[in-house]
Design an enzyme around this catalytic site. Sequence first.
Site, PDB file in Angstrom:
ATOM      1  N   HIS A   6      -3.027   7.692   6.648  1.00 37.55           N
ATOM      2  CA  HIS A   6      -1.977   8.506   6.011  1.00 37.55           C
ATOM      3  C   HIS A   6      -2.558   9.798   5.439  1.00 37.55           C
ATOM      4  CE1 HIS A   6       1.953   6.654   5.994  1.00 37.55           C
ATOM      5  NE2 HIS A   6       1.507   5.494   5.574  1.00 37.55           N
ATOM      6  N   GLN A  15       3.299   9.888   0.985  1.00 34.56           N
ATOM      7  CA  GLN A  15       4.554   9.132   1.132  1.00 34.56           C
ATOM      8  C   GLN A  15       5.518   9.346  -0.029  1.00 34.56           C
ATOM      9  OE1 GLN A  15       2.433   5.246   2.123  1.00 34.56           O
ATOM     10  NE2 GLN A  15       4.269   5.133   3.383  1.00 34.56           N
ATOM     11  N   CYS A  55       5.427   0.292   7.923  1.00 30.52           N
ATOM     12  CA  CYS A  55       5.116   1.391   7.012  1.00 30.52           C
ATOM     13  C   CYS A  55       6.371   1.688   6.198  1.00 30.52           C
ATOM     14  CB  CYS A  55       4.700   2.619   7.817  1.00 30.52           C
ATOM     15  SG  CYS A  55       4.339   4.056   6.797  1.00 30.52           S
ATOM     16  N   LEU A  56       6.196   1.895   4.904  1.00 31.28           N
ATOM     17  CA  LEU A  56       7.356   2.187   4.049  1.00 31.28           C
ATOM     18  C   LEU A  56       8.070   3.461   4.502  1.00 31.28           C
ATOM     19  CD1 LEU A  56       5.902   1.445   0.490  1.00 31.28           C
ATOM     20  CD2 LEU A  56       7.441   0.005   1.842  1.00 31.28           C
ATOM     21  N   HIS A 112      -4.845   1.812   7.356  1.00 30.24           N
ATOM     22  CA  HIS A 112      -3.488   2.383   7.374  1.00 30.24           C
ATOM     23  C   HIS A 112      -3.359   3.510   6.336  1.00 30.24           C
ATOM     24  CE1 HIS A 112       1.039   1.781   7.850  1.00 30.24           C
ATOM     25  NE2 HIS A 112       0.961   2.511   6.747  1.00 30.24           N
ATOM     26  N   GLU A 113      -3.852   3.237   5.116  1.00 30.70           N
ATOM     27  CA  GLU A 113      -3.696   4.231   4.036  1.00 30.70           C
ATOM     28  C   GLU A 113      -4.618   5.435   4.250  1.00 30.70           C
ATOM     29  OE1 GLU A 113      -1.116   3.859   2.410  1.00 30.70           O
ATOM     30  OE2 GLU A 113      -0.816   1.730   2.812  1.00 30.70           O
ATOM     31  N   GLY A 130       0.849  -1.188   0.000  1.00 29.18           N
ATOM     32  CA  GLY A 130       0.000   0.000   0.000  1.00 29.18           C
ATOM     33  C   GLY A 130       0.883   1.236   0.000  1.00 29.18           C
TER      34      GLY A 130
HETATM   35 ZN   LIG Z   1       2.362   3.648   5.788  1.00 32.02          ZN
END
Ligand SMILES: [Zn+2]
Length: 170
Positions: free
Chosen positions: A138, A50, A92-93, A134-135, A45
């Site tokens: 963000h 991000q 998380c990236l 999660h997204e 995701g």
């Molecule tokens: Zn994330």
Amino acid sequence: MIYPIVLFGDPVLEKPAAAVTVFDAELHKLLDDMFESMYEAHGVGLAAPQIGISKRIAVIDVTFKEDPDAKLVLINPEIIKIEGRQSSQEGCLSIPEFRENVTRGKRVTVRAQNAKGKWFEHTGEDLLARAFLHETDHLNGKLYISHISGLKRDLMKRKIRKLQKAGEWK
Ligand SMILES: [Zn+2]
């Protein structure tokens, strides 16, 4: 085009993103780039903040290229229903190398617009439910670490600060 992933510490990750109102070729190119960037970073995701773009856009593929039909675009998403609970490790990236246990809803319904601006609803379970939450977080300037204990969060932030000072946070 592959965008570099913005890391924790960049204010773009902690401010609410702006609604998308134009569904044009430029947006479609951005969506392609977001999938490409997500796969390159080995994620399932990715939210636009991000990659430094403060717009309410997220892409998800919890099968990681396995099933082309699993590719999901969420534009201006809103969580409309959360049922049950699940607890598992989340990462998380934008916070690489860290993972923490996070309790989330098990079955989640999101309402969003697709690449053409058409509204739809989608219900996901388990990992997909987690990805929706999660997204969407963000896009509201919220990171998963806001769901862990203050103690764990402070410890994580201290470790990150050390990495930043050592120039190893990139
Ligand atoms: Zn994330």
